[in-house]
Design a protein around this motif. Sequence first.
Motif: not given
Length: 448
Positions: A11, A14-15, A18, A31, A73, A76-77, A79-80, A296
């Motif tokens: 987290q 990724m902050k 983001k 990252m 974003q 992050i998507k 990564v998820n 996450l």
Amino acid sequence: MAFEGLSERLQGSMKKIKGKGKVSEQDVKDMMREVRLALLEADVNFKVVKKFVNDVKERAVGQEVMDSLTPGQQVIKVVNEELTSLLGGEQSKLAVSSKSPTVVMMVGLQGSGKTTTTGKLALHLRKNHNRKPLMAAADVYRPAAIKQLETLGKQLDMPVFSMGDKVSPVEIATKAVEQAKEDHQDYVLIDTAGRLHVDENLMDELDHIKTAVKPDEVLLVVDSMTGQDAVNVAENFHERLGITGIVMTKLDGDTRGGAAISVKSVTGMPIKFAGMGEKSDALEPFHPERMASRILGMGDMLSLIEKAQTNVDEDKAKELERKMRTNELTFDDFLDQLSQVKDMGPIDELLQMMPGASKMKGMKNLQVDDKQIAHIEAIVKSMTKEERDTPSVLNGSRKRRIARGSGRNIQEVNRLIKQFDEMKKMMKQMTGMQKGKKKGGGMKMPFM
């Protein structure tokens, strides 16, 4: 909690990316360096880490992400999605045989929690799927294991098939299946023997049981606390026995979580269940996408709602909604709802399932002490029926009597009454906001 260190690191990394309106390839590299370190620290297999980092990097620096309106974003998507894929992609459900009973072999090393997990799985099948399981005690080398399974059977009111420790495990497994057919049981869960480490004798025996009963599932129970060793054990069992799925135990403990992330990639076999506590009902189907969201910091509302649906009485929920609308909530309603929330599991764990909970001030170190709940119950139970139904009658002398009766101080009594009044106002506002909306069969969440 499982994955706590990994969650913080991921987290945190990724902050930084983001909120960026524009993301460079160097941003992604920076990252991913953090992500790589976080995964290695969590004891994830280094080959798995290497592939994951490369897959994310390749997608994250692609034109579709870089040219999007919200590249941060989008990264992050990615990564998820890749983390979900790493954990197994989609939920893998337990097999159901076309010819009853469905036979499940429970295998694993000694101390992995195999016997306890057998009991938990039996309860899960009965409680959530309305099945009738039979547990079979086939660990003849540890008389304590047979006794443990029989004790679990009595506690859960579940049948246990046992022939003692003087009969071969193959005969016990075969006779258990025959017994299940006669008694019209849906599942046979065979609790097999374990060893302190993988050896030929153990594998030969398990192979003979497998040949004799032709199980629909061979579930390997592994202790997530053992980290990378759990992955090695899974690899050995799968190579020799051909497991069909994995149950990770102690995933609620202070574990780095690397085993859970590595085991699917290394063996190719899915994690089907996760042990999330000591209680008999603390076994959850493993949902890769939900676990990725938890890691996450995106929460896990679906699991939270499912827990509520299992533990909340629908008729009581409807009556509660009526009382909320008419501002008729009583302390008895409060106690009833408190009891239902307690049945859902530790409150601090439930709160962690809420999206954004990890970012809320004070949430990280939140621990809800069961004693606090017991104190609340003691205060409410020290009230008369009139006082519980009509809190407005609570004057100074009544409060002092309640404090003496519950063994708490007057300040605690006052605090609870104030919180209850505030909660009533909040609930009335919430139901007011719902006016005009279509009535559906939605879940009524319990309150605290």
